[in-house]
Design an enzyme around this catalytic site. Sequence first.
Site, PDB file in Angstrom:
ATOM      1  N   LYS A   4       0.586   2.200  -9.655  1.00 57.36           N
ATOM      2  CA  LYS A   4       0.100   1.831 -11.077  1.00 57.36           C
ATOM      3  C   LYS A   4       1.054   3.276 -12.077  1.00 57.36           C
ATOM      4  O   LYS A   4       1.553   3.173 -13.003  1.00 57.36           O
ATOM      5  CB  LYS A   4      -1.599   2.671 -11.804  1.00 57.36           C
ATOM      6  CG  LYS A   4      -1.590   2.285 -13.158  1.00 57.36           C
ATOM      7  CD  LYS A   4      -2.344   0.955 -13.512  1.00 57.36           C
ATOM      8  CE  LYS A   4      -2.642   0.489 -14.610  1.00 57.36           C
ATOM      9  NZ  LYS A   4      -2.907  -1.090 -14.706  1.00 57.36           N
TER      10      LYS A   4
ATOM     11  N   GLY B  36      -6.828   8.342  10.236  1.00 61.52           N
ATOM     12  CA  GLY B  36      -7.675   7.184  10.742  1.00 61.52           C
ATOM     13  C   GLY B  36      -9.116   6.780  11.353  1.00 61.52           C
ATOM     14  O   GLY B  36      -9.372   8.262  11.725  1.00 61.52           O
TER      15      GLY B  36
ATOM     16  N   GLU C  30      -0.784  15.931   2.382  1.00 62.07           N
ATOM     17  CA  GLU C  30      -0.751  15.272   0.630  1.00 62.07           C
ATOM     18  C   GLU C  30      -2.227  15.230   0.002  1.00 62.07           C
ATOM     19  O   GLU C  30      -2.211  14.851  -1.255  1.00 62.07           O
ATOM     20  CB  GLU C  30      -1.075  12.922   1.437  1.00 62.07           C
ATOM     21  CG  GLU C  30      -2.739  12.796   2.287  1.00 62.07           C
ATOM     22  CD  GLU C  30      -2.399  13.416   3.926  1.00 62.07           C
ATOM     23  OE1 GLU C  30      -1.718  14.209   4.476  1.00 62.07           O
ATOM     24  OE2 GLU C  30      -3.658  12.611   4.799  1.00 62.07           O
TER      25      GLU C  30
ATOM     26  N   HIS D 117      -4.388  17.294   6.675  1.00 61.28           N
ATOM     27  CA  HIS D 117      -3.427  16.275   6.096  1.00 61.28           C
ATOM     28  C   HIS D 117      -2.660  17.224   4.449  1.00 61.28           C
ATOM     29  O   HIS D 117      -3.058  17.438   3.410  1.00 61.28           O
ATOM     30  CB  HIS D 117      -5.009  15.609   4.992  1.00 61.28           C
ATOM     31  CG  HIS D 117      -5.483  14.919   5.936  1.00 61.28           C
ATOM     32  ND1 HIS D 117      -5.559  13.641   6.201  1.00 61.28           N
ATOM     33  CD2 HIS D 117      -6.843  15.040   6.442  1.00 61.28           C
ATOM     34  CE1 HIS D 117      -6.059  12.798   6.846  1.00 61.28           C
ATOM     35  NE2 HIS D 117      -7.191  14.002   7.322  1.00 61.28           N
TER      36      HIS D 117
ATOM     37  N   VAL E 199      -1.209  -3.098 -19.450  1.00 58.06           N
ATOM     38  CA  VAL E 199       0.103  -2.610 -18.945  1.00 58.06           C
ATOM     39  C   VAL E 199       0.910  -3.481 -17.795  1.00 58.06           C
ATOM     40  O   VAL E 199       1.006  -3.637 -17.658  1.00 58.06           O
ATOM     41  CB  VAL E 199      -0.021  -0.942 -18.467  1.00 58.06           C
ATOM     42  CG1 VAL E 199       1.411  -0.603 -18.145  1.00 58.06           C
ATOM     43  CG2 VAL E 199      -1.196  -0.788 -19.241  1.00 58.06           C
ATOM     44  N   ASP E 200       0.006  -4.242 -17.017  1.00 55.82           N
ATOM     45  CA  ASP E 200       0.321  -5.001 -15.497  1.00 55.82           C
ATOM     46  C   ASP E 200       1.153  -6.179 -16.191  1.00 55.82           C
ATOM     47  O   ASP E 200       2.377  -6.252 -15.800  1.00 55.82           O
ATOM     48  CB  ASP E 200      -0.430  -4.786 -14.725  1.00 55.82           C
ATOM     49  CG  ASP E 200      -0.729  -3.577 -13.946  1.00 55.82           C
ATOM     50  OD1 ASP E 200      -0.702  -2.088 -14.450  1.00 55.82           O
ATOM     51  OD2 ASP E 200      -2.313  -3.763 -13.563  1.00 55.82           O
TER      52      ASP E 200
ATOM     53  N   GLY F  38      -2.365  -8.239 -23.189  1.00 61.14           N
ATOM     54  CA  GLY F  38      -1.881  -6.970 -23.829  1.00 61.14           C
ATOM     55  C   GLY F  38      -2.357  -6.128 -22.707  1.00 61.14           C
ATOM     56  O   GLY F  38      -2.148  -4.734 -23.462  1.00 61.14           O
TER      57      GLY F  38
ATOM     58  N   CYS G 134      -3.422  13.870  11.119  1.00 59.21           N
ATOM     59  CA  CYS G 134      -4.851  13.858  11.380  1.00 59.21           C
ATOM     60  C   CYS G 134      -4.628  12.573  12.943  1.00 59.21           C
ATOM     61  O   CYS G 134      -3.780  13.138  14.210  1.00 59.21           O
ATOM     62  CB  CYS G 134      -5.614  13.619  10.813  1.00 59.21           C
ATOM     63  SG  CYS G 134      -6.925  13.222  10.919  1.00 59.21           S
ATOM     64  N   TYR G 135      -5.262  11.556  12.926  1.00 58.27           N
ATOM     65  CA  TYR G 135      -5.134  10.685  13.218  1.00 58.27           C
ATOM     66  C   TYR G 135      -4.246  10.765  14.370  1.00 58.27           C
ATOM     67  O   TYR G 135      -3.615  10.625  15.309  1.00 58.27           O
ATOM     68  CB  TYR G 135      -6.286   9.832  13.300  1.00 58.27           C
ATOM     69  CG  TYR G 135      -6.154   8.231  14.337  1.00 58.27           C
ATOM     70  CD1 TYR G 135      -6.769   7.641  15.254  1.00 58.27           C
ATOM     71  CD2 TYR G 135      -5.400   7.556  14.619  1.00 58.27           C
ATOM     72  CE1 TYR G 135      -7.254   7.001  16.837  1.00 58.27           C
ATOM     73  CE2 TYR G 135      -5.084   5.896  15.670  1.00 58.27           C
ATOM     74  CZ  TYR G 135      -6.382   5.696  16.131  1.00 58.27           C
ATOM     75  OH  TYR G 135      -5.827   5.615  17.140  1.00 58.27           O
TER      76      TYR G 135
END
Length: 523
Positions: A366, A55, A170, A168, A225-226, A223, A82-83
């Site tokens: 996604k 953060g 990630e 980090h 994807v979602d 039409g 981190c934070y």
Amino acid sequence: MEHQCIIILDFGGQYSHLIARRVREAGVYCLVKSYKTPPRELAAMRPSGIILTGGPNSVYEESSPHCSKEVLELGVPVLGICYGAQLMAYLLGGKVATAPVGEYGRIRLTADAAQSLPLPCGEFTVWMSHKDYISEPPDGFIVTAKTNDCPTAAMANFEKNLYAVQFHPEVQHTEHGQEILEAFLKGICACRGDWEMKGYVEQTIQALREKIGDRKVICAMSGGVDSTVAAVMVHKAVGKQLTNIFVDHGLMRKNEGDEVERIATQTFDMNFIRVNAADIYFEKLKGVEEPERKRRIIGEEFIRVFEREAEKIGKVGFLVQGTIYPDVIESGSGDSAVIKSHHNVGALPDVVDFDEIVEPLRMLFKDEVRRAGLELGIPEELVWRQPFPGPGLGVRILGEVTPEKADTLREADAIFREELEAYYFPNGRDPALSPYPLDAVPSQYFAALTNMRSVGVMGDFRTYSSAIALRAVNTNDFMTADFVQIPYEVLSKVSSRIVNEVPGVNRVLYDITPKPPATIEME
Ligand code: XMP
């Protein structure tokens, strides 16, 4: 088997989503929750572990986001990043201060404690971004890693199962990053890593069936994807109780409308209403050149057309929305849904008579939506479809939109896409299967019809025709993007095919502007 879950407590860090994605990549289900979530509520979710995110604040500032110390006393393993690491130190009586030297970017780190789990021992590169540091770890903690400028780059209290890393794990630039997260998830939290799409899809379909009961459902299929994955899930749950409405505005790409119809009616046998509204749209767009006005007209007309169809169906129990997880977490608390602000679905709740919204993709990123799509048997071309704006070719025909221009653009665009796909995606549309590196392949690629005409010569005749612009960008998040360095031989083939095969085009240009300063779409 019990459903394992990791909670990611969000303190507003720019990488909070990324942590969640990495955890899910490890096959572990996770949820992002606001740091304000009461500890009792967290405990009730029976998490296997908790991750405190980064953060932008300083923990010792009055206004900085704090969670209660009880979060660290639930008997659940916690990893502070981190934070989150500094907050853990602060809450437990350690000291956090402004570092004499902040660390930003790639930094060498030494993990030297004999049992430094979740870190591998030795020296490696990590990604840092901090101005504060832990100047004194709390009682009961040992320092498990340091860097030149950060005496507590990682710390642990093995007895209480509390761990903290200043860097980090990630982000891609941290060596062993995923390994470190997995060591926490699997080694410390005992997660099995068996969260997979098949089970999730089945559970969701079952839950939808129970929730919907015998009520009617309506879905606006675009039409994309979602909306397609959402529609197919609901269809698998309640079959013909679901009606899909697809508004074909005449600004779809080549064969696209038919493709959507084929998938809906033949691949899945869904209730499917296709409204061919091209004539109305072209009439409304006549003489309109200003991009925002065009967008508004297309958006409003969609709502009107949809409204008419929805009226015929009458009252329904549910309206399906293709909201995905990033939309949910972006709304802040993770608790309230934002209805997508796309012009094309944003106003739907106002014109449909329904009781509740149903969001089958609410928990998926996604890439997970795509995996769910494949699991459901949706064809690859659709699952890997690139983003396509709601207003369609309307914002790719610069200036006034006419049916003739739409035809010209459709042909040129189809040629460009065909050649680019043959070159970049010879093994199928999953970008991971491309022979080229992910950061060199196009994420979005299309042709636009400029409003420029220029002189050319074809055979012995002078021409005065249109110019097609090609756009191909690489991007992770569509917020920033760079143009793709397409080899000249590919561009050359595309150019030659377009001018030879598409009447009314005598020039092909390649857009080499990144975003910013340009946007991806031209209008
Ligand atoms: P820009 O042009 O803003 O586009 O760089 C960023 C991404 O958003 C897509 N886009 C839209 N998607 N409705 C949508 O559903 C829209 O009105 C719209 N406008 C732009 C664009 O294709 C790109 O992927």
